[in-house]
Write a protein that holds these residues in place. Sequence first.
Motif, PDB file in Angstrom:
ATOM      1  N   LEU A 192      -4.762  11.024 -20.522  1.00 16.38           N
ATOM      2  CA  LEU A 192      -4.901   9.873 -21.404  1.00 16.38           C
ATOM      3  C   LEU A 192      -6.259   9.211 -21.206  1.00 16.38           C
ATOM      4  CD1 LEU A 192      -1.370   8.238 -20.999  1.00 16.38           C
ATOM      5  CD2 LEU A 192      -2.212   9.554 -22.963  1.00 16.38           C
ATOM      6  N   PRO A 193      -6.857   8.698 -22.268  1.00 13.06           N
ATOM      7  CA  PRO A 193      -8.128   7.982 -22.111  1.00 13.06           C
ATOM      8  C   PRO A 193      -7.907   6.642 -21.438  1.00 13.06           C
ATOM      9  CG  PRO A 193      -7.371   7.777 -24.367  1.00 13.06           C
ATOM     10  CD  PRO A 193      -6.397   8.709 -23.669  1.00 13.06           C
ATOM     11  N   SER A 194      -8.963   6.070 -20.904  1.00 13.11           N
ATOM     12  CA  SER A 194      -8.870   4.719 -20.364  1.00 13.11           C
ATOM     13  C   SER A 194      -8.563   3.757 -21.500  1.00 13.11           C
ATOM     14  CB  SER A 194     -10.176   4.321 -19.676  1.00 13.11           C
ATOM     15  OG  SER A 194     -11.248   4.292 -20.608  1.00 13.11           O
ATOM     16  N   ALA A 195      -7.984   2.612 -21.153  1.00 16.95           N
ATOM     17  CA  ALA A 195      -7.552   1.659 -22.179  1.00 16.95           C
ATOM     18  C   ALA A 195      -8.712   1.190 -23.047  1.00 16.95           C
ATOM     19  CB  ALA A 195      -6.867   0.471 -21.510  1.00 16.95           C
ATOM     20  N   ASP A 196      -9.882   0.957 -22.428  1.00 19.71           N
ATOM     21  CA  ASP A 196     -11.001   0.423 -23.213  1.00 19.71           C
ATOM     22  C   ASP A 196     -11.654   1.470 -24.103  1.00 19.71           C
ATOM     23  OD1 ASP A 196     -11.883   1.695 -20.942  1.00 19.71           O
ATOM     24  OD2 ASP A 196     -13.268   0.126 -20.307  1.00 19.71           O
ATOM     25  N   SER A 197     -11.573   2.753 -23.713  1.00 21.23           N
ATOM     26  CA  SER A 197     -12.184   3.802 -24.539  1.00 21.23           C
ATOM     27  C   SER A 197     -11.224   4.353 -25.591  1.00 21.23           C
ATOM     28  CB  SER A 197     -12.676   4.949 -23.653  1.00 21.23           C
ATOM     29  OG  SER A 197     -11.588   5.634 -23.040  1.00 21.23           O
ATOM     30  N   ALA A 198      -9.924   4.086 -25.437  1.00 21.84           N
ATOM     31  CA  ALA A 198      -8.902   4.677 -26.311  1.00 21.84           C
ATOM     32  C   ALA A 198      -9.138   4.433 -27.801  1.00 21.84           C
ATOM     33  CB  ALA A 198      -7.522   4.185 -25.896  1.00 21.84           C
ATOM     34  N   PRO A 199      -9.598   3.237 -28.222  1.00 23.00           N
ATOM     35  CA  PRO A 199      -9.793   3.031 -29.668  1.00 23.00           C
ATOM     36  C   PRO A 199     -10.826   3.968 -30.294  1.00 23.00           C
ATOM     37  CG  PRO A 199      -9.714   0.929 -28.519  1.00 23.00           C
ATOM     38  CD  PRO A 199      -9.802   1.987 -27.464  1.00 23.00           C
TER      39      PRO A 199
ATOM     40  N   GLN B  95       0.652  16.224   2.714  1.00 18.58           N
ATOM     41  CA  GLN B  95       1.625  16.583   3.745  1.00 18.58           C
ATOM     42  C   GLN B  95       1.026  17.487   4.819  1.00 18.58           C
ATOM     43  OE1 GLN B  95       4.574  15.116   3.858  1.00 18.58           O
ATOM     44  NE2 GLN B  95       4.047  14.045   1.953  1.00 18.58           N
ATOM     45  N   SER B  96      -0.017  18.228   4.470  1.00 15.10           N
ATOM     46  CA  SER B  96      -0.606  19.173   5.428  1.00 15.10           C
ATOM     47  C   SER B  96      -1.640  18.533   6.348  1.00 15.10           C
ATOM     48  CB  SER B  96      -1.261  20.341   4.681  1.00 15.10           C
ATOM     49  OG  SER B  96      -2.413  19.902   3.963  1.00 15.10           O
ATOM     50  N   LEU B  97      -2.024  17.276   6.091  1.00  4.58           N
ATOM     51  CA  LEU B  97      -3.032  16.634   6.930  1.00  4.58           C
ATOM     52  C   LEU B  97      -2.485  16.376   8.330  1.00  4.58           C
ATOM     53  CD1 LEU B  97      -4.588  13.945   4.543  1.00  4.58           C
ATOM     54  CD2 LEU B  97      -5.550  16.156   5.175  1.00  4.58           C
ATOM     55  N   PRO B  98      -3.324  16.514   9.351  1.00  2.00           N
ATOM     56  CA  PRO B  98      -2.869  16.236  10.710  1.00  2.00           C
ATOM     57  C   PRO B  98      -2.695  14.736  10.941  1.00  2.00           C
ATOM     58  CG  PRO B  98      -5.209  16.718  10.713  1.00  2.00           C
ATOM     59  CD  PRO B  98      -4.730  16.970   9.316  1.00  2.00           C
ATOM     60  N   ASN B  99      -2.016  14.389  12.009  1.00  2.00           N
ATOM     61  CA  ASN B  99      -1.863  12.989  12.378  1.00  2.00           C
ATOM     62  C   ASN B  99      -3.239  12.358  12.578  1.00  2.00           C
ATOM     63  OD1 ASN B  99       0.922  13.168  12.339  1.00  2.00           O
ATOM     64  ND2 ASN B  99       1.072  13.687  14.516  1.00  2.00           N
ATOM     65  N   GLY B 100      -3.365  11.115  12.166  1.00  2.00           N
ATOM     66  CA  GLY B 100      -4.643  10.432  12.296  1.00  2.00           C
ATOM     67  C   GLY B 100      -5.459  10.433  11.027  1.00  2.00           C
ATOM     68  N   MET B 101      -5.025  11.220  10.016  1.00  2.00           N
ATOM     69  CA  MET B 101      -5.679  11.216   8.713  1.00  2.00           C
ATOM     70  C   MET B 101      -4.720  10.630   7.688  1.00  2.00           C
ATOM     71  SD  MET B 101      -7.742  14.857   8.548  1.00  2.00           S
ATOM     72  CE  MET B 101      -8.766  14.327   7.168  1.00  2.00           C
ATOM     73  N   LEU B 102      -5.263   9.862   6.763  1.00  2.00           N
ATOM     74  CA  LEU B 102      -4.470   9.235   5.712  1.00  2.00           C
ATOM     75  C   LEU B 102      -4.838   9.859   4.378  1.00  2.00           C
ATOM     76  CD1 LEU B 102      -2.566   7.034   4.614  1.00  2.00           C
ATOM     77  CD2 LEU B 102      -4.529   5.464   4.619  1.00  2.00           C
ATOM     78  N   GLY B 103      -3.873  10.479   3.731  1.00  2.00           N
ATOM     79  CA  GLY B 103      -4.104  11.102   2.437  1.00  2.00           C
ATOM     80  C   GLY B 103      -3.586  10.244   1.307  1.00  2.00           C
ATOM     81  N   ILE B 104      -4.374  10.088   0.250  1.00  2.00           N
ATOM     82  CA  ILE B 104      -3.998   9.329  -0.936  1.00  2.00           C
ATOM     83  C   ILE B 104      -4.046  10.286  -2.118  1.00  2.00           C
ATOM     84  CG2 ILE B 104      -4.504   7.336  -2.391  1.00  2.00           C
ATOM     85  CD1 ILE B 104      -3.910   6.506   0.451  1.00  2.00           C
ATOM     86  N   THR B 105      -2.998  10.317  -2.909  1.00  2.00           N
ATOM     87  CA  THR B 105      -2.972  11.219  -4.053  1.00  2.00           C
ATOM     88  C   THR B 105      -3.888  10.695  -5.158  1.00  2.00           C
ATOM     89  OG1 THR B 105      -0.991  10.099  -4.863  1.00  2.00           O
ATOM     90  CG2 THR B 105      -0.658  12.093  -3.569  1.00  2.00           C
ATOM     91  N   HIS B 106      -4.012  11.504  -6.213  1.00  2.00           N
ATOM     92  CA  HIS B 106      -4.868  11.138  -7.338  1.00  2.00           C
ATOM     93  C   HIS B 106      -4.522   9.748  -7.857  1.00  2.00           C
ATOM     94  CE1 HIS B 106      -5.178  15.570  -7.328  1.00  2.00           C
ATOM     95  NE2 HIS B 106      -6.373  15.358  -7.828  1.00  2.00           N
ATOM     96  N   THR B 107      -5.540   8.971  -8.121  1.00  2.00           N
ATOM     97  CA  THR B 107      -5.318   7.623  -8.650  1.00  2.00           C
ATOM     98  C   THR B 107      -6.285   7.346  -9.790  1.00  2.00           C
ATOM     99  OG1 THR B 107      -5.343   5.255  -8.150  1.00  2.00           O
ATOM    100  CG2 THR B 107      -6.887   6.625  -6.918  1.00  2.00           C
ATOM    101  N   SER B 108      -5.770   6.702 -10.820  1.00  2.00           N
ATOM    102  CA  SER B 108      -6.635   6.247 -11.921  1.00  2.00           C
ATOM    103  C   SER B 108      -6.897   4.754 -11.803  1.00  2.00           C
ATOM    104  CB  SER B 108      -5.974   6.562 -13.278  1.00  2.00           C
ATOM    105  OG  SER B 108      -4.701   5.947 -13.372  1.00  2.00           O
ATOM    106  N   ASP B 109      -6.451   4.164 -10.692  1.00  2.00           N
ATOM    107  CA  ASP B 109      -6.647   2.736 -10.433  1.00  2.00           C
ATOM    108  C   ASP B 109      -8.039   2.522  -9.843  1.00  2.00           C
ATOM    109  OD1 ASP B 109      -6.649   0.109  -9.602  1.00  2.00           O
ATOM    110  OD2 ASP B 109      -4.610   0.141  -8.827  1.00  2.00           O
ATOM    111  N   VAL B 110      -8.993   2.188 -10.695  1.00  2.00           N
ATOM    112  CA  VAL B 110     -10.375   2.034 -10.251  1.00  2.00           C
ATOM    113  C   VAL B 110     -10.503   0.888  -9.252  1.00  2.00           C
ATOM    114  CG1 VAL B 110     -12.734   1.554 -10.984  1.00  2.00           C
ATOM    115  CG2 VAL B 110     -11.280   3.040 -12.371  1.00  2.00           C
ATOM    116  N   GLU B 111      -9.726  -0.169  -9.429  1.00  2.00           N
ATOM    117  CA  GLU B 111      -9.806  -1.306  -8.515  1.00  2.00           C
ATOM    118  C   GLU B 111      -9.391  -0.910  -7.100  1.00  2.00           C
ATOM    119  OE1 GLU B 111     -11.235  -4.116  -9.296  1.00  2.00           O
ATOM    120  OE2 GLU B 111     -11.550  -3.291 -11.301  1.00  2.00           O
ATOM    121  N   GLU B 112      -8.362  -0.073  -6.986  1.00  2.00           N
ATOM    122  CA  GLU B 112      -7.951   0.391  -5.662  1.00  2.00           C
ATOM    123  C   GLU B 112      -9.038   1.267  -5.039  1.00  2.00           C
ATOM    124  OE1 GLU B 112      -4.410   2.879  -3.367  1.00  2.00           O
ATOM    125  OE2 GLU B 112      -4.213   2.420  -5.495  1.00  2.00           O
TER     126      GLU B 112
END
Length: 401
Positions: free
Chosen positions: A41-48, A279-296
């Motif tokens: 999906l396009p971003s909200a501002d580009s969608a029009p 799930q495959s990352l070793p302890n001590g690493m933090l994995g974040i899945t794909h995000t479209s939240d630019v602010e985050e």
Amino acid sequence: MRVYQLNTFCGIKSTGRIMWDISKLVLQDGGAVRLGYGSELPSADSAPYAYRTGGKLDRKLHGAIRKLLDGEGYGSLLATRALIRDIQAFQPDLIHLHNIHGAYLHIPTLFRYLGKADIPVVWTLHDCWPFTGHCAYYDASGCDKWLTECHHCPSLDRYPICKGLDGSRRNHRMKKKYLNKPANMTFVVPCQWLQEYVKQSHLGHYPCRVIYNGVDLQKFKPTVNDLRQRYQLENRKIVLSVASDWDERKGLPYLVEAAKQLGREYCFVVVGLFEEQVQSLPNGMLGITHTSDVEELIGWYSIADCFANPTLEDNMPMVNLEALACGTPIAVFATGGCPEAVTPECGLVIPKGDQDGLCRAIRELCQQSAALQQNCLNRSKAFDCNDTYRAYLSLYKELCP
């Protein structure tokens, strides 16, 4: 001026945000834009302004052709014909291409039209796919067959992934035949590294200029947030890495090894992973899945002590520029255009594949992170999209006086 842009994504991910940032300048200049895209999906501002090329079924069928027959660019025939009708209805003064691979365009049909339409074409290359028989990058494999004719491709297992027949010779010949059809086409690359390769390719007879990628500094800037508290990282050095797809070339194993070597004091945060990679990352690493939240994403850039990018094949990654814009020093391998973003005051360039060098750079930058913040912000001003992308407006007006 009426500009029709075309890219896999619209307003999201790095190339989609680049397309939209350029479009905003066109609109501010009193022009009109239309944004063709093929995925998500396009971003909200580009969608029009957006036009979806084909649908999910088209893309799945095209993806199957790509995966089984090495047929990127051979599907989506009806969708491409419909796209051309949309282009004709919009009546653009200029067509601006970005990534045309992504299983959403029939390349011969599109370029036959561009060859006949007599409309100026600008094509921004975000990778090397247009002049190879298969791959988006060939650095890791050390392959130079693209200089003459591709065959027996050593990179079929890398994007755009093919599990079946090797079509690299056929693809290379197809590109030489069709991609050279437009008479009035200008290439733009985001770094000097890629410009040199374009000059050596079958597209080298076209004009090619460098316009660096730009970052929206009104959006990407240091922010105060609660991510350290939320993830209980108050007493640890945060080493951030971000990619849209963590395939082999992005260098994830180097981050895993660095986390092991540097120990508990450092938390490696990797953004953009698939769930199975998390799930495959070793302890001590933090994995974040794909995000479209630019602010985050901006929040992670802002709290990181260091941004590490051990990519083995790349162009001019936006993530490096976004990190600098948020005041975070960067450690990069000497890959593609990565060194062109870095000065000694805001980061370190390490020889490609130097694991120990990467660890030393991360340690050094984390220790100096606060002191280097202003240097990073100063460096990011060289990549302010309101300045860099105005070069596109100048180019448009040069081609459409």
